[in-house]
Design an enzyme around this catalytic site. Structure first.
Site, PDB file in Angstrom:
ATOM      1  N   TYR A 154       4.299   6.908  18.324  1.00 35.63           N
ATOM      2  CA  TYR A 154       4.637   6.991  16.894  1.00 35.63           C
ATOM      3  C   TYR A 154       5.725   8.039  16.665  1.00 35.63           C
ATOM      4  O   TYR A 154       6.736   7.775  16.010  1.00 35.63           O
ATOM      5  CB  TYR A 154       3.384   7.334  16.085  1.00 35.63           C
ATOM      6  CG  TYR A 154       3.648   7.497  14.605  1.00 35.63           C
ATOM      7  CD1 TYR A 154       3.876   6.392  13.792  1.00 35.63           C
ATOM      8  CD2 TYR A 154       3.690   8.769  14.014  1.00 35.63           C
ATOM      9  CE1 TYR A 154       4.130   6.548  12.433  1.00 35.63           C
ATOM     10  CE2 TYR A 154       3.935   8.935  12.662  1.00 35.63           C
ATOM     11  CZ  TYR A 154       4.152   7.818  11.876  1.00 35.63           C
ATOM     12  OH  TYR A 154       4.412   7.972  10.527  1.00 35.63           O
ATOM     13  N   SER A 193       0.836  -1.209   0.000  1.00 31.52           N
ATOM     14  CA  SER A 193       0.000   0.000   0.000  1.00 31.52           C
ATOM     15  C   SER A 193       0.869   1.257   0.000  1.00 31.52           C
ATOM     16  O   SER A 193       2.063   1.191   0.288  1.00 31.52           O
ATOM     17  CB  SER A 193      -0.853  -0.059   1.281  1.00 31.52           C
ATOM     18  OG  SER A 193      -1.365   1.178   1.628  1.00 31.52           O
TER      19      SER A 193
HETATM   20  N1  LIG Z   1       0.931   8.666   5.170  1.00 33.83           N
HETATM   21  C1  LIG Z   1       1.539   9.596   5.907  1.00 33.83           C
HETATM   22  O1  LIG Z   1       0.992  10.686   6.144  1.00 33.83           O
HETATM   23  C2  LIG Z   1       2.945   9.343   6.431  1.00 33.83           C
HETATM   24  C3  LIG Z   1       3.691  10.435   6.867  1.00 33.83           C
HETATM   25  C4  LIG Z   1       4.971  10.220   7.365  1.00 33.83           C
HETATM   26  C5  LIG Z   1       5.492   8.949   7.403  1.00 33.83           C
HETATM   27  N2  LIG Z   1       4.749   7.906   6.974  1.00 33.83           N
HETATM   28  C6  LIG Z   1       5.350   6.569   7.068  1.00 33.83           C
HETATM   29  O2  LIG Z   1       5.377   5.990   5.781  1.00 33.83           O
HETATM   30  C7  LIG Z   1       5.382   4.572   5.908  1.00 33.83           C
HETATM   31  C8  LIG Z   1       4.346   3.981   4.976  1.00 33.83           C
HETATM   32  O3  LIG Z   1       3.057   4.418   5.388  1.00 33.83           O
HETATM   33  P1  LIG Z   1       1.884   4.737   4.355  1.00 33.83           P
HETATM   34  O4  LIG Z   1       1.520   6.150   4.521  1.00 33.83           O
HETATM   35  O5  LIG Z   1       2.212   4.250   3.013  1.00 33.83           O
HETATM   36  O6  LIG Z   1       0.698   3.899   5.045  1.00 33.83           O
HETATM   37  P2  LIG Z   1      -0.134   2.636   4.540  1.00 33.83           P
HETATM   38  O7  LIG Z   1      -0.728   2.907   3.204  1.00 33.83           O
HETATM   39  O8  LIG Z   1      -1.061   2.315   5.670  1.00 33.83           O
HETATM   40  O9  LIG Z   1       0.974   1.494   4.396  1.00 33.83           O
HETATM   41  C9  LIG Z   1       1.550   0.865   5.521  1.00 33.83           C
HETATM   42  C10 LIG Z   1       2.251  -0.387   5.058  1.00 33.83           C
HETATM   43  O10 LIG Z   1       2.847  -1.012   6.208  1.00 33.83           O
HETATM   44  C11 LIG Z   1       2.501  -2.380   6.200  1.00 33.83           C
HETATM   45  N3  LIG Z   1       2.441  -2.941   7.545  1.00 33.83           N
HETATM   46  C12 LIG Z   1       1.759  -2.469   8.621  1.00 33.83           C
HETATM   47  N4  LIG Z   1       1.886  -3.318   9.660  1.00 33.83           N
HETATM   48  C13 LIG Z   1       2.641  -4.361   9.212  1.00 33.83           C
HETATM   49  C14 LIG Z   1       3.093  -5.576   9.800  1.00 33.83           C
HETATM   50  N5  LIG Z   1       2.773  -5.916  11.055  1.00 33.83           N
HETATM   51  N6  LIG Z   1       3.852  -6.409   9.060  1.00 33.83           N
HETATM   52  C15 LIG Z   1       4.155  -6.091   7.774  1.00 33.83           C
HETATM   53  N7  LIG Z   1       3.772  -4.964   7.163  1.00 33.83           N
HETATM   54  C16 LIG Z   1       3.016  -4.123   7.884  1.00 33.83           C
HETATM   55  C17 LIG Z   1       1.127  -2.435   5.527  1.00 33.83           C
HETATM   56  O11 LIG Z   1       0.906  -3.710   4.927  1.00 33.83           O
HETATM   57  P3  LIG Z   1      -0.099  -4.850   5.430  1.00 33.83           P
HETATM   58  O12 LIG Z   1      -1.267  -4.177   6.092  1.00 33.83           O
HETATM   59  O13 LIG Z   1      -0.458  -5.575   4.170  1.00 33.83           O
HETATM   60  O14 LIG Z   1       0.727  -5.688   6.353  1.00 33.83           O
HETATM   61  C18 LIG Z   1       1.308  -1.391   4.434  1.00 33.83           C
HETATM   62  O15 LIG Z   1       1.915  -1.960   3.301  1.00 33.83           O
HETATM   63  C19 LIG Z   1       5.132   4.271   7.389  1.00 33.83           C
HETATM   64  O16 LIG Z   1       6.360   3.968   8.021  1.00 33.83           O
HETATM   65  C20 LIG Z   1       4.579   5.580   7.918  1.00 33.83           C
HETATM   66  O17 LIG Z   1       4.847   5.741   9.288  1.00 33.83           O
HETATM   67  C21 LIG Z   1       3.479   8.059   6.487  1.00 33.83           C
END
Ligand SMILES: NC(=O)c1ccc[n+]([C@@H]2O[C@H](COP(=O)([O-])OP(=O)(O)OC[C@H]3O[C@@H](n4cnc5c(N)ncnc54)[C@H](OP(=O)(O)O)[C@@H]3O)[C@@H](O)[C@H]2O)c1
Length: 270
Positions: free
Chosen positions: A158, A19
């Site tokens: 977080y 995702s």
């Molecule tokens: N979106 C934002 O605003 C934002 C801002 C700053 C930083 N980030 C960081 O960017 C990164 C990606 O987030 P995103 O925004 O792309 O969110 P997202 O769309 O919710 O993606 C999160 C990903 O992490 C995986 N994940 C979660 N728990 C897991 C587990 N126990 N084992 C394996 N995989 C796991 C999920 O896959 P499954 O559910 O299939 O396991 C998914 O692929 C994260 O580290 C987040 O903290 C996001």
């Protein structure tokens, strides 16, 4: 500095590739000719992305893994090697956030978040780095957040976890000098992905907390991150506004910043 050159027996391991930002980082690496190994829990999403990326002429493998499971995590490198692949790039992107005051938190959910956002990053770096250093090449991209530069009341664990990832990556950079291996921290501001829903926030709640001009697309964040990785940069903060905001968050005295942040967080009482 450049990324390790692609080859059919080399791969970039991308966690959280089912995702959002992780899927876009995998796409960007594949566009640059890198084979990818996609890691997350939702196998069907990984398989669909692997099929799409194979169409770009790269080898795309799928290793469904729950990164909160220490035993499953410990076997990840071995599973990559069993596929006949050498991990040249590791992207520690998987992550999520709980929301709400710690005083009303679920201890199991808090520990699970720290396991995925913090412990898994250190675990996978310590497992994948020895081979990279031995080969004299490799690149690590750790996804932190602009939240790494300041406390985050309403997302306390977080924010502290992302501060760990940023500090840890800086230290890796110091240790990896003259090894041929690089480390980069990608620190996005807000991005529309599944992140807010996973944190229990509606789109309206997250958009009302952070103004529209701060939001970036997952695709542009991924491009910035992979480009910084390819250049061997220490830190990448996508978007000029987020770069400025991070500096303000970093340098503003906590006695002014923390009450302001607490008053604006959608999961805290007004
Ligand atoms: N979106 C934002 O605003 C934002 C801002 C700053 C930083 N980030 C960081 O960017 C990164 C990606 O987030 P995103 O925004 O792309 O969110 P997202 O769309 O919710 O993606 C999160 C990903 O992490 C995986 N994940 C979660 N728990 C897991 C587990 N126990 N084992 C394996 N995989 C796991 C999920 O896959 P499954 O559910 O299939 O396991 C998914 O692929 C994260 O580290 C987040 O903290 C996001």
């Amino acid at each position: 500095m450049s990324l390790p050159s692609p080859a059919s027996d080399r791969t970039a391991v991308v966690t959280g590739a089912s995702s959002g930002i992780g899927a876009e980082i995998a796409r960007e690496l594949a566009r640059r000719g890198q084979g990818v190994t996609l890691v997350a829990r939702r196998e069907e999403k990984l398989t669909a992305l692997a099929k799409e990326l194979s169409g770009l002429g790269v080898r795309a493998e799928v290793l469904p893994t729950d990164l909160s499971d220490r035993t499953a995590r410990a076997s990840l490198l071995e599973r990559v090697v069993e596929l006949g692949l050498t991990p040249e790039i590791l992207v520690n992107n998987a992550g999520f956030s709980t929301t709400g005051p710690v005083a009303r938190s679920d201890p199991a959910a808090e520990m699970m978040m720290i396991e995925v956002d913090v412990v898994a990053v250190a675990d996978l770096c310590s497992r994948f780095l020895p081979g990279m250093v031995e080969r004299g090449r490799g690149a690590i991209l750790n996804v932190a957040s602009t939240g790494a530069f300041q406390p985050l009341p309403g997302q306390a664990g977080y924010g502290a976890g992302k501060a760990f990832v940023l500090s840890y990556t800086h230290s890796l950079i110091g240790e990896l000098r003259r090894t041929g291996v690089t480390a980069t921290a990608l620190c996005p501001g807000p991005v529309h992905t599944e992140f807010a829903a996973a944190a229990g926030l509606t789109r309206e709640q997250s958009e009302s907390a952070l103004p529209g001009f701060m939001w970036e697309t997952a695709e542009s964040v991924a491009k910035t991150g992979v480009s910084a990785l390819a250049k061997g940069r220490a830190v990448a903060i996508p978007g000029a506004v987020n770069l400025a905001g991070s500096m303000v968050g970093h340098y503003t005295p906590r006695r002014f910043l923390v009450p302001l942040l607490a008053s604006r967080h959608p999961s805290l009482p007004k």
